[in-house]
Motif scaffolding. Sequence first.
Motif, mmCIF file in Angstrom:
data_model
loop_
_atom_site.group_PDB
_atom_site.id
_atom_site.type_symbol
_atom_site.label_atom_id
_atom_site.label_comp_id
_atom_site.label_asym_id
_atom_site.label_seq_id
_atom_site.Cartn_x
_atom_site.Cartn_y
_atom_site.Cartn_z
ATOM 1 N N ASN A 215 0.836 -1.199 0.000
ATOM 2 C CA ASN A 215 0.000 0.000 0.000
ATOM 3 C C ASN A 215 0.874 1.253 0.000
ATOM 4 N N ASP A 216 0.559 2.219 -0.867
ATOM 5 C CA ASP A 216 1.372 3.434 -0.995
ATOM 6 C C ASP A 216 1.351 4.277 0.274
ATOM 7 N N GLY A 217 0.177 4.362 0.917
ATOM 8 C CA GLY A 217 0.074 5.131 2.158
ATOM 9 C C GLY A 217 0.955 4.551 3.253
ATOM 10 N N PHE A 218 0.980 3.227 3.335
ATOM 11 C CA PHE A 218 1.839 2.560 4.321
ATOM 12 C C PHE A 218 3.305 2.863 4.051
ATOM 13 N N LYS A 219 3.701 2.817 2.791
ATOM 14 C CA LYS A 219 5.095 3.100 2.439
ATOM 15 C C LYS A 219 5.476 4.528 2.826
ATOM 16 N N GLN A 220 4.534 5.447 2.639
ATOM 17 C CA GLN A 220 4.789 6.835 3.029
ATOM 18 C C GLN A 220 4.970 6.950 4.546
ATOM 19 N N MET A 221 4.119 6.248 5.302
ATOM 20 C CA MET A 221 4.232 6.267 6.762
ATOM 21 C C MET A 221 5.558 5.667 7.211
ATOM 22 N N LEU A 222 5.972 4.604 6.550
ATOM 23 C CA LEU A 222 7.222 3.942 6.906
ATOM 24 C C LEU A 222 8.414 4.854 6.630
ATOM 25 N N ARG A 223 8.334 5.610 5.521
ATOM 26 C CA ARG A 223 9.414 6.559 5.198
ATOM 27 C C ARG A 223 9.516 7.657 6.252
ATOM 28 N N LEU A 224 8.389 8.057 6.805
ATOM 29 C CA LEU A 224 8.394 9.058 7.872
ATOM 30 C C LEU A 224 8.857 8.454 9.197
ATOM 31 N N TYR A 225 8.490 7.210 9.405
ATOM 32 C CA TYR A 225 8.744 6.558 10.689
ATOM 33 C C TYR A 225 10.221 6.238 10.909
ATOM 34 N N ILE A 226 10.893 5.754 9.888
ATOM 35 C CA ILE A 226 12.273 5.286 10.046
ATOM 36 C C ILE A 226 13.223 6.384 10.542
ATOM 37 N N PRO A 227 13.270 7.581 9.903
ATOM 38 C CA PRO A 227 14.176 8.611 10.430
ATOM 39 C C PRO A 227 13.775 9.098 11.818
ATOM 40 N N THR A 228 12.460 9.154 12.097
ATOM 41 C CA THR A 228 12.000 9.559 13.429
ATOM 42 C C THR A 228 12.435 8.541 14.470
ATOM 43 N N MET A 229 12.276 7.279 14.138
ATOM 44 C CA MET A 229 12.676 6.194 15.031
ATOM 45 C C MET A 229 14.180 6.243 15.300
#
Length: 333
Positions: A215-229
Motif C-alpha cells: 500500500n502506498d500510504g503505508f510506504k509513506q508512513m514507513l518513510r516518515l517513521y524510520i528517520p524519526t525512530m
Amino acid sequence: MDKSNSSALRQLNSMVLITILTQIFILLKNALVASHFGVGIELDAYNLSFNITNFVYSFIGAGISTVIIPFLKEKSNKTALNIFITFIYTVSIIIFIFMLLFKNQIIAIAGGSNGIEFINIASNIFVYTLISGILNALIKFANAVLEFKGQFNRQKMIVLFTSIIFVLLLFFFKDISIYDFALILLVTTFISFIAHFYFLKRTNFDFNINFDINNDGFKQMLRLYIPTMMSSGVYQLSLLIDTMISARLDVGSISILNYANSVIGMINMLLLANLTSFMYPRLVKKSNEIDQQKSLIHYILLTNTLMCLIFVLFFIIGREGITILFERGKFYK
C-alpha cells in the motif's frame, strides 16, 4: 479564538499540575527504591535488564505519535494506518520472542564479565521487563490517538494513578526482593495498558489487521517513521552504551547512573514531554504552514527558556538535593 486559546491554556496548566504530582510520586518511588536496594548487584541487574528492554522498544514506540497523528486527520488514510499498526506491532512481537529465547546471551554480552549471579538475576528479571516493554510500546499507540482526540489529561491521570499504586506497594511491603519489584512494575504497567485501551475504545477508534505492505500510504508512513525512530533511538543508544560501560565497572555503578538519569528524566517528562504532546497535535491541525511555523517558533523559544532555567536550578540544588532524595536505608549504608 480567545476562547480556544484560553481552553488550551487551561488544559496545558492541568497537564503540568498532574505531571508535577506524578513526578512527586516518581521521586518518592526512587527514594524508596534507594532505601530498599541501595546500589547493590540486584539493582544493577534490574537496571541492566530494564535499560536493554527500554532501548529496544523505544525504537518502536518513539516515532509512533509523530507518524500516526498526521494520518489520523484524514479518513482516507485508514487503510494505511491499519497496515502500519499491524506491521509495527508484528515486528514488536517477533523481537519479543527473539529476546526471550536468547535472554541469557543478550544479558551476558551487555553485562560483560559480571559473574554468574549477576547474569542469572538479570536474565530472570529480563522476562518481566520484556513484557512491560511490549505493553509500553502498545501504550504509545494508544497515547497517540488520545492526544489527537485532545484527551491529554486522561493519559496523564493514568500515569499518576499507576505511580501512586507503585509507591504504596513499595511503602507497605518493606522486605521485597528485586523480583517482587520487577513484578510490581509489570502489574502497574498492565493496569496502565488496560486503562489506556479502555479510553481508546471510547474514542470509537476502529482497527483492522492488514498486512498489505504494498500500500502506498503505508510506504509513506514507513518513510516518515524510520528517520524519526532512528533520531529518537540515538538518545536511548547513548544510555545503553553508558549502562554497558557501567556494567564493567564496580558493583553499583549501573544503579548510580540510573539514579542520576531518573532525575534528568523527571525534568524531561515535566517540561519537554508535556509541551511536545500538547503542541504537536495542535501544529498538525493548523490549516496553513505559516501558522504552523509561528507556533513552532513560540514553542522552541518557550522550551529553550525553560531548559535554561532548569540548568541553573540544577547547580543551585546540587549535592543537597541528591542527599534529600536518596541517602537513606541501604543507599546510605
